[in-house]
Design an enzyme around this catalytic site. Structure first.
Site, mmCIF file in Angstrom:
data_model
loop_
_atom_site.group_PDB
_atom_site.id
_atom_site.type_symbol
_atom_site.label_atom_id
_atom_site.label_comp_id
_atom_site.label_asym_id
_atom_site.label_seq_id
_atom_site.Cartn_x
_atom_site.Cartn_y
_atom_site.Cartn_z
ATOM 1 C CB ALA A 174 43.076 17.059 48.130
ATOM 2 C CD GLU A 178 49.414 18.679 44.285
ATOM 3 O OE1 GLU A 178 50.068 18.766 43.214
ATOM 4 O OE2 GLU A 178 49.132 17.595 44.814
ATOM 5 C CD GLU A 217 50.482 14.102 46.500
ATOM 6 O OE1 GLU A 217 49.343 14.602 46.618
ATOM 7 O OE2 GLU A 217 51.452 14.448 47.178
ATOM 8 N N GLY A 273 46.480 14.866 44.728
ATOM 9 C CA GLY A 273 46.390 13.721 45.632
ATOM 10 C C GLY A 273 46.027 12.420 44.921
HETATM 11 N N1 DAK Z 1 38.175 19.234 44.171
HETATM 12 C C1 DAK Z 1 36.863 19.511 44.213
HETATM 13 N N2 DAK Z 1 36.055 19.470 43.136
HETATM 14 C C2 DAK Z 1 36.609 19.121 41.973
HETATM 15 C C3 DAK Z 1 37.979 18.801 41.847
HETATM 16 C C4 DAK Z 1 38.788 18.864 43.028
HETATM 17 N N3 DAK Z 1 40.104 18.543 43.039
HETATM 18 N N4 DAK Z 1 38.247 18.498 40.545
HETATM 19 C C5 DAK Z 1 37.071 18.618 39.906
HETATM 20 N N5 DAK Z 1 36.099 18.991 40.750
HETATM 21 C C6 DAK Z 1 34.670 19.216 40.452
HETATM 22 C C7 DAK Z 1 34.485 20.535 39.718
HETATM 23 O O1 DAK Z 1 34.439 21.607 40.657
HETATM 24 C C8 DAK Z 1 33.146 20.297 39.055
HETATM 25 O O2 DAK Z 1 32.132 20.441 40.024
HETATM 26 P P1 DAK Z 1 30.814 21.343 39.730
HETATM 27 O O3 DAK Z 1 31.314 22.670 39.372
HETATM 28 O O4 DAK Z 1 30.141 20.632 38.583
HETATM 29 O O5 DAK Z 1 30.051 21.290 41.026
HETATM 30 C C9 DAK Z 1 33.212 18.817 38.687
HETATM 31 O O6 DAK Z 1 34.216 18.239 39.523
HETATM 32 C C10 DAK Z 1 33.638 18.593 37.247
HETATM 33 O O7 DAK Z 1 34.839 19.293 37.027
HETATM 34 P P2 DAK Z 1 35.058 20.294 35.791
HETATM 35 O O8 DAK Z 1 33.765 20.905 35.377
HETATM 36 O O9 DAK Z 1 36.178 21.206 36.149
HETATM 37 O O10 DAK Z 1 35.519 19.255 34.670
HETATM 38 P P3 DAK Z 1 36.456 19.518 33.425
HETATM 39 O O11 DAK Z 1 36.411 18.282 32.612
HETATM 40 O O12 DAK Z 1 36.132 20.841 32.776
HETATM 41 O O13 DAK Z 1 37.931 19.686 34.046
HETATM 42 C C11 DAK Z 1 39.792 19.049 35.474
HETATM 43 C C12 DAK Z 1 38.535 18.585 34.653
HETATM 44 C C13 DAK Z 1 40.312 17.812 36.216
HETATM 45 C C14 DAK Z 1 40.879 19.536 34.504
HETATM 46 C C15 DAK Z 1 39.376 20.183 36.424
HETATM 47 O O14 DAK Z 1 38.228 19.769 37.174
HETATM 48 C C16 DAK Z 1 40.458 20.521 37.430
HETATM 49 O O15 DAK Z 1 41.439 21.215 37.095
HETATM 50 N N6 DAK Z 1 40.307 20.077 38.669
HETATM 51 C C17 DAK Z 1 41.229 20.354 39.733
HETATM 52 C C18 DAK Z 1 42.430 19.461 39.603
HETATM 53 C C19 DAK Z 1 43.469 19.774 40.656
HETATM 54 O O16 DAK Z 1 43.954 20.914 40.757
HETATM 55 N N7 DAK Z 1 43.796 18.778 41.460
HETATM 56 C C20 DAK Z 1 44.749 18.920 42.522
HETATM 57 C C21 DAK Z 1 43.986 19.221 43.773
HETATM 58 S S1 DAK Z 1 45.091 19.752 45.044
HETATM 59 C C22 DAK Z 1 48.148 18.557 51.622
HETATM 60 C C23 DAK Z 1 47.197 17.647 51.459
HETATM 61 C C24 DAK Z 1 46.770 17.333 50.214
HETATM 62 C C25 DAK Z 1 47.244 17.937 49.108
HETATM 63 C C26 DAK Z 1 48.190 18.893 49.248
HETATM 64 C C27 DAK Z 1 48.663 19.211 50.492
HETATM 65 N N8 DAK Z 1 48.599 18.938 52.918
HETATM 66 C C28 DAK Z 1 47.648 18.960 53.980
HETATM 67 C C29 DAK Z 1 49.979 19.131 53.192
HETATM 68 C C30 DAK Z 1 46.715 17.622 47.834
HETATM 69 C C31 DAK Z 1 46.294 18.589 47.032
HETATM 70 C C32 DAK Z 1 45.552 18.329 45.813
HETATM 71 O O17 DAK Z 1 45.274 17.221 45.438
#
Ligand code: DAK
Length: 276
Positions: A82, A150, A130, A127
């Site tokens: 997400a 998360e 998921e 997400g």
């Molecule tokens: N959201 C927004 N932007 C993201 C992103 C994300 N999940 N993942 C990456 N990006 C963006 C980065 O901010 C960056 O943007 P700029 O800074 O260039 O503007 C660009 O993509 C490239 O990312 P990185 O520079 O970080 O790239 P790296 O290769 O260094 O790292 C990475 C890749 C995948 C390891 C890193 O980007 C990362 O850790 N990303 C976050 C991954 C993450 O934590 N995903 C889980 C998200 S939480 C719910 C509903 C939904 C959910 C939960 C509850 N309820 C309503 C109950 C779901 C939650 C999730 O999915």
């Protein structure tokens, strides 16, 4: 990929600075849905997730889509989850609506009466993982990374991950990944049953399409019955599920496809299924 690709069609309202973020292309009865927000590693914001949900709703009812493949654009990500920037501004009510939208997309992948396959071409986190888990089958590029990080954001998986990861693997493994937020590589994901098979990145889509095309050649009515019956396997009562299986098995004997399949075997020829 064959030469019968049609250009992505009607993709609704959601656009990113003029670019469409979810595309659908057809190849021999297989619909390939591609999430394309590469500047954010295909993370799902509200317009993208709404668009994905809308396309999945259409494909569920589209007889021309016999199999649905879900993948991400580019080489880095399937979907990095997400969109955290979008989510960080949500209040409790908005978060519930956001969760419901993700659940609907997942339920469509899980229950539409046709096979769904995730081609995990890179990061499938949160997400993104998921959505892959909601698909019937998952294939991954050797470079893919999967996980539910998360917990590191102070939240939990909200699009079915707490349930589907345990069902795809084991409860203990799901708890380990969800509690620690550890991201795993494709080989570990394969060993633990999180993905069905791993391919070299350059081969992933072609290998996925091989399976998808094979499935598209089967009896669609039998595939739908098989999916519904298998989906019961890890829920409800075993005895009831066996009863449902036998009822579904019996009903198939009223279909043209069952007659055709068995007749073709007896006549030593390939069956020609019509989907009813
Ligand atoms: N959201 C927004 N932007 C993201 C992103 C994300 N999940 N993942 C990456 N990006 C963006 C980065 O901010 C960056 O943007 P700029 O800074 O260039 O503007 C660009 O993509 C490239 O990312 P990185 O520079 O970080 O790239 P790296 O290769 O260094 O790292 C990475 C890749 C995948 C390891 C890193 O980007 C990362 O850790 N990303 C976050 C991954 C993450 O934590 N995903 C889980 C998200 S939480 C719910 C509903 C939904 C959910 C939960 C509850 N309820 C309503 C109950 C779901 C939650 C999730 O999915």
């Amino acid at each position: 990929m064959g030469e019968t690709w049609f250009p992505p069609r009607d993709r609704g309202e959601a656009e990113e600075g003029g670019r469409l973020s979810v595309s659908v292309a057809f190849d021999a009865g297989v619909a390939v849905v591609t999430i394309d927000r590469q500047d954010a590693l295909n993370a799902l914001d509200l317009p993208t997730l709404t668009e994905l949900r809308d396309r999945l709703r259409e494909l569920a009812d589209d007889a021309g889509a016999r199999v649905v493949v879900l993948t991400g654009a580019g080489e880095k990500a399937f979907a990095a989850g997400a969109d955290i920037k979008y989510m960080s501004g949500l209040d409790v009510g908005e978060a519930k609506e956001w969760g419901a939208l993700g659940h609907e997309a997942g339920r469509l992948l899980e229950t539409m009466p046709k096979p769904t396959i995730a081609a995990v071409n890179g990061f499938a986190l949160g997400g993104g993982c998921e959505l892959a888990l909601a698909c019937d089958l998952r294939y991954a590029a050797r470079t893919a990374k999967l996980g539910q990080p998360e917990i590191n954001l102070g939240i939990i998986p909200g699009w079915g991950g707490t349930q589907r990861l345990a069902r795809a693997t084991t409860l203990g493994y799901a708890k380990e990944l969800i509690f620690t937020g550890r991201v795993v590589d494709a080989d570990e994901a394969e060993r633990r049953g999180l993905v069905n098979a791993v391919f070299e990145p350059a081969d992933l889509l072609a290998k996925t399409m091989e399976v998808a095309t094979l499935l598209a050649s089967k009896s669609l009515v039998a595939l739908a019955a098989a999916k519904a019956a298998c989906n019961r396997a890890l829920q409800g009562g075993h005895a009831e599920n066996l009863e449902a299986e036998v009822a579904s098995f019996g009903k198939l004997f009223a279909t043209e496809d069952a007659k055709e399949g068995m007749t073709a075997f007896v006549e030593k020829r390939e069956p020609n299924f019509v989907g009813r």
